[in-house]
Design a protein around this motif. Structure first.
Motif, mmCIF file in Angstrom:
data_model
loop_
_atom_site.group_PDB
_atom_site.id
_atom_site.type_symbol
_atom_site.label_atom_id
_atom_site.label_comp_id
_atom_site.label_asym_id
_atom_site.label_seq_id
_atom_site.Cartn_x
_atom_site.Cartn_y
_atom_site.Cartn_z
ATOM 1 N N TYR A 32 0.842 -1.196 0.000
ATOM 2 C CA TYR A 32 0.000 0.000 0.000
ATOM 3 C C TYR A 32 0.876 1.243 0.000
ATOM 4 C CZ TYR A 32 -3.752 -3.136 1.481
ATOM 5 O OH TYR A 32 -4.668 -4.150 1.552
ATOM 6 N N LYS A 49 -1.383 6.638 0.918
ATOM 7 C CA LYS A 49 -2.794 7.033 0.833
ATOM 8 C C LYS A 49 -3.702 5.821 1.011
ATOM 9 C CE LYS A 49 -1.770 10.769 -2.372
ATOM 10 N NZ LYS A 49 -1.937 11.251 -3.745
ATOM 11 N N SER A 50 -3.102 4.694 1.414
ATOM 12 C CA SER A 50 -3.813 3.418 1.611
ATOM 13 C C SER A 50 -4.351 2.816 0.318
ATOM 14 C CB SER A 50 -4.942 3.566 2.634
ATOM 15 O OG SER A 50 -4.416 3.929 3.889
ATOM 16 N N THR A 51 -3.745 3.190 -0.800
ATOM 17 C CA THR A 51 -4.109 2.603 -2.080
ATOM 18 C C THR A 51 -3.321 1.315 -2.274
ATOM 19 O OG1 THR A 51 -4.472 4.808 -3.013
ATOM 20 C CG2 THR A 51 -4.171 2.997 -4.582
#
Length: 83
Positions: A38, A41-43
């Motif tokens: 990840y 940005k927690s993507t």
């Protein structure tokens, strides 16, 4: 709660190197099921099932990443810097 997470990470047998890394990273440990990478940005940037030790990260931009590694003992999070 973070202190408990840190304690669990310290007990793990998961090792990631080199850190910082350029094009590939090595993950060593027992019973690794998946590795999700990840960005900050927690993507979800990459998901690898049954990683065999070497992961190609050459396609990721430079930055800080969280590696969430699922084992039969639970999920361990490790920070890795990509140069």
């Amino acid at each position: 709660m973070d202190q408990c997470s840190d304690y669990e990470q310290d007990k793990s047998n998961i090792e990631i190197y080199p850190n910082p890394a350029k094009n590939r990273i090595f993950i060593l440990g027992d019973a690794i099921i998946t590795c999700n990478i990840y960005d900050m940005k927690s993507t979800l940037m990459k998901s690898i099932s049954n990683p065999s030790g070497k992961i190609d990260i050459s396609d990721l931009p430079s930055g800080l990443y969280i590696f969430k590694i699922k084992t039969d003992q639970g999920i361990i999070s490790k920070k890795v810097t990509k140069q």
